[in-house]
Design a protein around this motif. Sequence first.
Motif, short mmCIF file in Angstrom:
data_model
loop_
_atom_site.label_atom_id
_atom_site.label_comp_id
_atom_site.label_asym_id
_atom_site.label_seq_id
_atom_site.Cartn_x
_atom_site.Cartn_y
_atom_site.Cartn_z
N ASP A 60 -4.17 10.30 -6.32
CA ASP A 60 -4.28 11.46 -7.21
C ASP A 60 -3.82 12.74 -6.50
OD1 ASP A 60 -5.27 9.80 -9.13
OD2 ASP A 60 -7.37 10.43 -8.93
N GLY A 61 -4.19 12.86 -5.23
CA GLY A 61 -3.82 14.06 -4.48
C GLY A 61 -2.32 14.17 -4.27
N PHE A 62 -1.67 13.04 -3.99
CA PHE A 62 -0.22 13.08 -3.85
C PHE A 62 0.44 13.43 -5.18
CE2 PHE A 62 -0.54 11.35 0.34
CZ PHE A 62 0.67 11.64 0.95
N ARG A 63 -0.12 12.89 -6.26
CA ARG A 63 0.46 13.15 -7.58
C ARG A 63 0.29 14.61 -7.99
NH1 ARG A 63 -2.27 9.73 -10.20
NH2 ARG A 63 -0.74 8.03 -10.14
N GLU A 64 -0.88 15.16 -7.73
CA GLU A 64 -1.21 16.49 -8.25
C GLU A 64 -1.01 17.63 -7.26
OE1 GLU A 64 -1.84 16.92 -11.36
OE2 GLU A 64 -1.92 14.78 -11.84
N ASN A 65 -1.09 17.34 -5.96
CA ASN A 65 -1.12 18.45 -5.00
C ASN A 65 -0.16 18.32 -3.83
OD1 ASN A 65 -4.41 17.97 -5.77
ND2 ASN A 65 -3.49 19.95 -6.21
N VAL A 66 0.41 17.15 -3.57
CA VAL A 66 1.35 17.00 -2.46
C VAL A 66 2.76 16.92 -3.02
CG1 VAL A 66 2.03 15.63 -0.45
CG2 VAL A 66 -0.40 15.88 -1.02
N ASN A 67 3.13 15.75 -3.54
CA ASN A 67 4.45 15.57 -4.14
C ASN A 67 4.49 14.19 -4.79
OD1 ASN A 67 7.19 15.10 -4.74
ND2 ASN A 67 7.88 16.34 -3.01
N PRO A 68 4.56 14.11 -6.11
CA PRO A 68 4.56 12.81 -6.78
C PRO A 68 5.78 11.96 -6.42
CG PRO A 68 5.10 14.56 -8.34
CD PRO A 68 4.64 15.22 -7.07
N GLY A 69 6.81 12.59 -5.87
CA GLY A 69 7.99 11.84 -5.47
C GLY A 69 7.68 10.80 -4.41
N PHE A 70 6.67 11.07 -3.57
CA PHE A 70 6.30 10.08 -2.55
C PHE A 70 5.75 8.81 -3.19
CE2 PHE A 70 6.07 13.85 0.30
CZ PHE A 70 6.92 13.39 1.30
N LEU A 71 5.03 8.96 -4.29
CA LEU A 71 4.49 7.78 -4.98
C LEU A 71 5.63 6.95 -5.56
CD1 LEU A 71 1.43 9.32 -6.87
CD2 LEU A 71 1.46 8.17 -4.65
N GLU A 72 6.62 7.62 -6.13
CA GLU A 72 7.77 6.89 -6.69
C GLU A 72 8.55 6.18 -5.59
OE1 GLU A 72 8.12 6.46 -9.94
OE2 GLU A 72 6.22 7.58 -9.97
N TYR A 73 8.68 6.84 -4.44
CA TYR A 73 9.36 6.19 -3.31
C TYR A 73 8.60 4.94 -2.88
CZ TYR A 73 10.19 5.14 1.59
OH TYR A 73 10.42 4.47 2.77
N ARG A 74 7.28 5.06 -2.74
CA ARG A 74 6.49 3.91 -2.30
C ARG A 74 6.61 2.75 -3.28
NH1 ARG A 74 6.08 2.61 2.09
NH2 ARG A 74 4.35 1.24 1.57
N LYS A 75 6.72 3.05 -4.55
CA LYS A 75 6.86 1.99 -5.56
C LYS A 75 8.18 1.23 -5.41
CE LYS A 75 3.89 4.19 -9.01
NZ LYS A 75 3.81 4.90 -10.32
N THR A 76 9.22 1.91 -4.91
CA THR A 76 10.52 1.26 -4.76
C THR A 76 10.60 0.39 -3.52
OG1 THR A 76 11.53 3.07 -3.46
CG2 THR A 76 11.66 3.22 -5.88
N VAL A 77 9.71 0.59 -2.55
CA VAL A 77 9.82 -0.17 -1.29
C VAL A 77 8.63 -1.10 -1.06
CG1 VAL A 77 11.24 1.58 -0.18
CG2 VAL A 77 8.76 1.73 0.02
N THR A 78 7.79 -1.29 -2.10
CA THR A 78 6.68 -2.22 -1.98
C THR A 78 6.58 -3.05 -3.25
OG1 THR A 78 5.17 -0.50 -2.82
CG2 THR A 78 5.31 -0.76 -0.44
N GLN A 79 5.73 -4.05 -3.22
CA GLN A 79 5.57 -4.92 -4.37
C GLN A 79 4.20 -4.69 -5.01
OE1 GLN A 79 7.12 -8.94 -3.95
NE2 GLN A 79 7.59 -8.55 -1.81
N GLY A 80 4.17 -4.78 -6.32
CA GLY A 80 2.91 -4.65 -7.05
C GLY A 80 2.17 -3.36 -6.74
N GLY A 81 0.86 -3.49 -6.52
CA GLY A 81 0.03 -2.32 -6.24
C GLY A 81 0.06 -1.90 -4.79
#
Length: 458
Positions: free
Chosen positions: A48-69
């Motif tokens: 939540d903190g990355f999405r709302e207060n750091v940078n949601p782009g990091f979450l999208e990056y992590r989704k591209t280089v990992t599997q599932g959750g």
Amino acid sequence: MAIDHSKVTEQHGGEDETKSYIKKVLGLIAKKDVTKEEAAWITKETVDGFRENVNPGFLEYRKTVTQGGQFAAVEWSDEGSCFKDVSGKEYIDCLGGFGIYNVGHRHPKVVAAVENQLKRQALHSQDLLDPLRAMLAKILERITPGDLKYSFFTNSGTESVEAALKLVKMHSERTTIISTTRAFHGKSLGSLSGTAKGMFRKPFLPLIPGFRHIPFGDIEMMRKTFETCAMVGEDVAAVLLEPVQGEGGIILPPPNYLREVRELCDQYGALLVFDEVQTGMGRTGRMFASEVYGVTPDILCLAKAFGGGVMPAGAVVANERVFKSFFPNPFMHTTTFGGNPLACAAAIATIDVLLEENLPARADEVGRYFLNGLREAAAGHEDKVMEIRGIGLMIGIEFHRDEVGYEVSKGMFDEGILVAGTLINSKTIRIEPPLTIAMDEVDRVVATFRKVLAHTKA
């Protein structure tokens, strides 16, 4: 326009709620272990903190280089060659913070040096003479090649490159600086001018004028550029190079290339700057990559592993002929936190560990074993793997397509091995573990690579 503080307080939670949140976080930091419920809370707050207060782009990056959750894996503790996520899963760290953990995660000697210094003094007054800075500089004079003598301390790699560029500009009135394609020197404006990737550069153009990029490893193009610049009155001030390109994809220089660049610099009166932010501190099988190739630069840039994976620390080491430009006014270039007592203590302890445990030589030995193992594992997969190359424990695996590299990275992460692509060449994943990595851990990484590669489509 007056601010309605009641609305601000209501929007972000009251002061009591903020205090309670802070105390909860500090309480978790103080705990050695966390419960499953606490781990779940930490994970949710992090995402939540990355999405709302750091940078949601990091979450999208992590989704591209990992599997599932797995994108929501939250690192929590580390030791030796490994780190654990908040749920307790252990990973062998073959990314190493992009080359930070040369002496391992939280090496006891480095941690002890920092803790001991912290008990005495954390930061310095900025005005009096601080002893550890002087002592670290003396140590660097002794371990760096050739006539490198004076040091300026920084907090990061890009700061080291910035300081080096200022030294270049103070040294002469020349303004042309040669860098190379696939180079990565940092992302602050000066160092970004030397960095090659257009995606990082375009939003910030125009950058520092005077930079010319030529192909890395092409000595004839280097020679022609020197000649052309001299003919038109834009003489070269310096050549800025990584002895081995890290973010470019672990690109090794051709035989004698660096020596010939040194000769050109001497012939035309230019300075040679080696960016060893990633290659320094034992990574390539010697304390500095410049020693591998038998070349002494005029300016040497260090960071990443310089602080032992415990403190942010960097340095610029130059010969007296170059550094003396800073003598008349030592305040021409300064930094509040560079060379602080904690960082210096960490760097001194790091050098002690590298020397006492003979880690540069170990990087050479283990690196050869690792490289051979990876190449054997890739045999029969030439349709997927283009090349596996490296020096010491700085290894790159280049695939024919980006997608293959992403799938291999995902598969290895799922198996508890952290690797990642390089910033300039996304087809290449790097293997840069701590120089302390155990042989059985190397064997596990190779076996995992073999398994994942076999299940990855070309």
